[in-house]
Design a protein around this motif. Structure first.
Motif, PDB file in Angstrom:
ATOM      1  N   VAL A   8       5.655  -2.292  18.816  1.00 16.65           N
ATOM      2  CA  VAL A   8       5.512  -1.692  17.467  1.00 16.65           C
ATOM      3  C   VAL A   8       4.303  -0.666  17.326  1.00 16.65           C
ATOM      4  CG1 VAL A   8       5.491  -2.150  15.075  1.00 16.65           C
ATOM      5  CG2 VAL A   8       6.819  -3.788  16.526  1.00 16.65           C
ATOM      6  N   VAL A   9       4.603   0.583  16.835  1.00 14.92           N
ATOM      7  CA  VAL A   9       3.547   1.316  16.637  1.00 14.92           C
ATOM      8  C   VAL A   9       3.532   1.695  14.975  1.00 14.92           C
ATOM      9  CG1 VAL A   9       2.744   3.775  17.068  1.00 14.92           C
ATOM     10  CG2 VAL A   9       4.215   2.611  18.934  1.00 14.92           C
ATOM     11  N   ASP A  10       2.090   1.016  14.557  1.00 13.62           N
ATOM     12  CA  ASP A  10       2.150   1.233  13.120  1.00 13.62           C
ATOM     13  C   ASP A  10       1.196   2.403  12.762  1.00 13.62           C
ATOM     14  OD1 ASP A  10       1.490   0.916  10.608  1.00 13.62           O
ATOM     15  OD2 ASP A  10       0.948  -1.490  10.702  1.00 13.62           O
ATOM     16  N   MET A  11       1.726   3.382  12.322  1.00 15.57           N
ATOM     17  CA  MET A  11       1.270   4.698  11.866  1.00 15.57           C
ATOM     18  C   MET A  11       0.913   4.599  10.253  1.00 15.57           C
ATOM     19  SD  MET A  11       3.345   7.391  13.969  1.00 15.57           S
ATOM     20  CE  MET A  11       3.289   7.255  15.882  1.00 15.57           C
ATOM     21  N   GLU A  12       0.956   3.429   9.658  1.00 12.51           N
ATOM     22  CA  GLU A  12       0.928   3.399   8.057  1.00 12.51           C
ATOM     23  C   GLU A  12      -0.663   3.955   7.760  1.00 12.51           C
ATOM     24  OE1 GLU A  12       1.463   0.409   4.361  1.00 12.51           O
ATOM     25  OE2 GLU A  12       1.624  -0.417   6.258  1.00 12.51           O
ATOM     26  N   ALA A  13      -1.518   3.309   8.427  1.00 18.63           N
ATOM     27  CA  ALA A  13      -2.911   3.539   7.938  1.00 18.63           C
ATOM     28  C   ALA A  13      -3.517   3.666   9.359  1.00 18.63           C
ATOM     29  CB  ALA A  13      -3.613   2.424   7.156  1.00 18.63           C
ATOM     30  N   GLY A  14      -3.814   4.754   9.878  1.00 18.47           N
ATOM     31  CA  GLY A  14      -4.206   4.935  11.399  1.00 18.47           C
ATOM     32  C   GLY A  14      -3.294   4.711  12.176  1.00 18.47           C
ATOM     33  N   PRO A  20       5.053   6.389   7.263  1.00 20.60           N
ATOM     34  CA  PRO A  20       5.073   6.836   5.842  1.00 20.60           C
ATOM     35  C   PRO A  20       6.282   8.165   5.789  1.00 20.60           C
ATOM     36  CG  PRO A  20       2.881   6.608   6.177  1.00 20.60           C
ATOM     37  CD  PRO A  20       3.249   6.686   7.315  1.00 20.60           C
ATOM     38  N   LEU A  21       7.155   8.096   5.061  1.00 22.21           N
ATOM     39  CA  LEU A  21       8.230   9.076   4.938  1.00 22.21           C
ATOM     40  C   LEU A  21       7.659  10.439   4.779  1.00 22.21           C
ATOM     41  CD1 LEU A  21      11.204  10.026   4.997  1.00 22.21           C
ATOM     42  CD2 LEU A  21      11.354   9.336   2.588  1.00 22.21           C
ATOM     43  N   VAL A  63       0.769  -1.076  -0.169  1.00 21.05           N
ATOM     44  CA  VAL A  63      -0.207   0.120   0.111  1.00 21.05           C
ATOM     45  C   VAL A  63       0.853   1.309   0.063  1.00 21.05           C
ATOM     46  CG1 VAL A  63      -1.748   1.281   1.403  1.00 21.05           C
ATOM     47  CG2 VAL A  63      -1.742  -1.261   1.262  1.00 21.05           C
ATOM     48  N   THR A  64       1.964   1.265   1.013  1.00 22.07           N
ATOM     49  CA  THR A  64       2.585   2.308   0.914  1.00 22.07           C
ATOM     50  C   THR A  64       4.218   2.165   0.407  1.00 22.07           C
ATOM     51  OG1 THR A  64       1.469   3.069   2.820  1.00 22.07           O
ATOM     52  CG2 THR A  64       3.600   4.086   2.568  1.00 22.07           C
ATOM     53  N   SER A  65       4.370   2.747  -0.584  1.00 24.24           N
ATOM     54  CA  SER A  65       5.621   2.735  -1.233  1.00 24.24           C
ATOM     55  C   SER A  65       7.048   3.301  -0.293  1.00 24.24           C
ATOM     56  CB  SER A  65       5.974   3.197  -2.664  1.00 24.24           C
ATOM     57  OG  SER A  65       5.757   4.527  -2.596  1.00 24.24           O
ATOM     58  N   ASP A  66       6.632   4.450   0.294  1.00 25.73           N
ATOM     59  CA  ASP A  66       7.707   5.256   1.027  1.00 25.73           C
ATOM     60  C   ASP A  66       7.709   4.900   2.467  1.00 25.73           C
ATOM     61  OD1 ASP A  66       5.474   6.506   1.653  1.00 25.73           O
ATOM     62  OD2 ASP A  66       6.084   8.454   1.557  1.00 25.73           O
ATOM     63  N   LEU A  67       6.923   3.724   3.109  1.00 30.76           N
ATOM     64  CA  LEU A  67       6.978   3.328   4.514  1.00 30.76           C
ATOM     65  C   LEU A  67       8.511   3.112   5.004  1.00 30.76           C
ATOM     66  CD1 LEU A  67       5.063   2.843   6.595  1.00 30.76           C
ATOM     67  CD2 LEU A  67       5.221   0.325   6.247  1.00 30.76           C
ATOM     68  N   ILE A  68       8.759   3.722   6.269  1.00 34.74           N
ATOM     69  CA  ILE A  68      10.047   3.721   6.784  1.00 34.74           C
ATOM     70  C   ILE A  68       9.758   3.048   8.333  1.00 34.74           C
ATOM     71  CG2 ILE A  68      11.273   5.317   5.338  1.00 34.74           C
ATOM     72  CD1 ILE A  68      10.987   7.214   7.860  1.00 34.74           C
ATOM     73  N   ARG A  69      10.932   2.241   8.921  1.00 36.85           N
ATOM     74  CA  ARG A  69      10.797   1.736  10.161  1.00 36.85           C
ATOM     75  C   ARG A  69      11.759   2.421  11.027  1.00 36.85           C
ATOM     76  NH1 ARG A  69      12.023  -3.083   8.997  1.00 36.85           N
ATOM     77  NH2 ARG A  69       9.545  -4.070   9.126  1.00 36.85           N
ATOM     78  N   LEU A  70      11.326   3.104  12.034  1.00 33.87           N
ATOM     79  CA  LEU A  70      12.331   3.703  13.105  1.00 33.87           C
ATOM     80  C   LEU A  70      12.569   3.092  14.039  1.00 33.87           C
ATOM     81  CD1 LEU A  70      10.487   7.345  12.706  1.00 33.87           C
ATOM     82  CD2 LEU A  70      12.397   6.593  11.480  1.00 33.87           C
ATOM     83  N   THR A  71      13.767   2.513  14.510  1.00 28.91           N
ATOM     84  CA  THR A  71      14.102   1.862  15.815  1.00 28.91           C
ATOM     85  C   THR A  71      14.361   3.004  16.766  1.00 28.91           C
ATOM     86  OG1 THR A  71      14.744  -0.008  14.403  1.00 28.91           O
ATOM     87  CG2 THR A  71      15.548   0.151  16.707  1.00 28.91           C
TER      88      THR A  71
END
Length: 414
Positions: A341-347, A318-319, A300-308
């Protein structure tokens, strides 16, 4: 004496007749002044005579006391003294008259000389506008001459350049970026300061530059460099990422690394610039809490990044929306009892790292199953293709045999 004075008076009157009115007035003034001076001299002489008379009276009284027998001799002596005084007064008067006459003559000569000089025709004065016109030509010419002499002298190119504020670059790099040559005129540096400052900023480390002049030939380049916001890590090499979004091409030594720093695991120039731009909009406290950044694109999100984060939490965001969504992590963090893990991709929702591992294992199993099924399908497809190929080969052989039989039958008939 009286005759001589009269003769002199007549001569003076004759001279006055011959002279002009101004000269006559001058002569009268000089005559009055001489008379006043003579009167003053007479008064002084009378005072002196009075003092002498008082002294002589005192001496006469003493002589009367000593000898009263010689009154006639004393009277004769007084008369002699008076005659001497009168004669001396007459001589002095004559001398004063002679001196005043000589002085009057000298003064008259001076007055006549002054009058002659005054009566000379005066030179015509130069009009003011001619002088002003001459100055408007002479002053620029003189200024041009001075400037030309300065430009031809070695002082015109003499300059001392010093660089301040460099930490990651060198003074030689800044001088090279400025484009200032030894043959450049000092006046050019003053007139084109903005151009040289712009050239200095062509060095990607330089955020701002200022060229400061100090009399007579001293220049100081004051430089402000960009900050290092993160390091791109490739193996054991660390490459600085500047606050401008520029990635340094040369790695730094491990010794020069700070104790804590932000690691970036991707090197795409556009993505790095976007990340630095979003990072600049979040608070310093939240920025300091990030330990590592990596790409984690989804379907769904091509610019999704993971912050540790430093506390082992992970944030998926998303970036392009990092500066908007990441601040909510500060509100969610107090509610997390274990690494999550805090998922902010959708909501925005969270789950523990253990759940994540289970989900990853399930996802992995599903993926392996899919791959196995895909592999099985590929093998079946391959087997069918092989069978089809064999059938085609047998068909070709049968056709060839039939063709041979037909040719043999034809040949036998002939």
């Amino acid at each position: 004496m009286s005759k001589d004075k009269k003769n002199e008076g007549k001569e003076i009157l004759e001279e006055l007749k011959e002279l002009s009115e101004w000269q006559k007035r001058n002569q009268e003034y000089l005559k009055k002044k001489a008379e006043e001076e003579a009167a003053l001299a007479e008064e002084k002489e009378k005072e002196r005579q009075a003092r002498m008379a008082s002294k002589s009276e005192k001496s006469d009284e003493t002589e009367d006391k000593e000898s009263e027998l010689e009154p006639k001799d004393s009277e004769s002596a007084k008369e002699d003294a008076k005659e001497k005084v009168e004669s001396s007064e007459g001589d002095k008067e004559e001398e004063e008259i002679e001196e005043s006459g000589s002085k009057e003559g000298e003064e008259q000569d001076k007055k006549l000389a002054k009058k002659a000089t005054k009566e000379k025709p005066a030179k015509a004065k130069i009009p003011g506008f001619h002088i002003l016109r001459a100055l408007t030509i002479l002053f620029p010419s003189l200024l041009l001459l001075i400037v030309s002499a300065y430009l031809l002298s070695p002082y015109a190119t003499m300059k001392e350049i010093r660089v301040e504020g460099t930490m990651h670059t060198t003074a030689d790099d800044i001088r090279q970026a400025s484009g200032i040559q030894d043959s450049d005129y000092t006046i050019n540096l003053l007139l084109d300061k903005a151009k040289y400052e712009k050239q200095i900023k062509s060095n990607y480390w330089v955020e701002s530059a200022q060229l400061v002049y100090q009399f007579p030939t001293k220049f100081t380049i004051k430089v402000k460099e960009y900050d290092i916001v993160a390091y791109y890590i490739s193996g054991e090499n660390h490459y600085p990422i500047l606050s401008s979004g520029q990635l340094e091409t040369s790695a730094v030594s491990l010794v020069s690394l700070p104790e804590t720093y932000l690691s970036v695991l991707f090197n795409d120039s556009e993505q790095i610039k976007a990340f630095v731009s979003e990072l600049a909009q979040i608070s310093p406290e939240l920025k300091a809490a990030i330990q590592k950044v990596e790409l984690a694109p989804s379907k769904v999100t091509s610019d999704l990044i993971r912050l540790t984060m430093n506390d082992s939490d992970e944030v998926l965001v998303p970036l392009s929306e990092m500066s908007k969504k990441l601040p909510y992590y500060s509100k969610i963090k107090p509610q997390l009892s274990e690494p999550s893990v805090v998922d902010m991709e959708a909501g925005i929702y969270s789950y523990t790292v253990a759940d994540k591992l289970i989900m990853e294992a399930e996802e992995k199993a599903k993926q392996e199953a899919k791959e196995a099924e895909k592999k099985q399908k590929e093998e079946e497809k391959k087997r069918l293709e092989e069978q089809q190929n064999k059938l085609e080969e047998e068909k070709k052989k049968l056709e060839e045999e039939s063709n041979r039989n037909q040719t043999s039958q034809r040949s036998s008939r002939r």
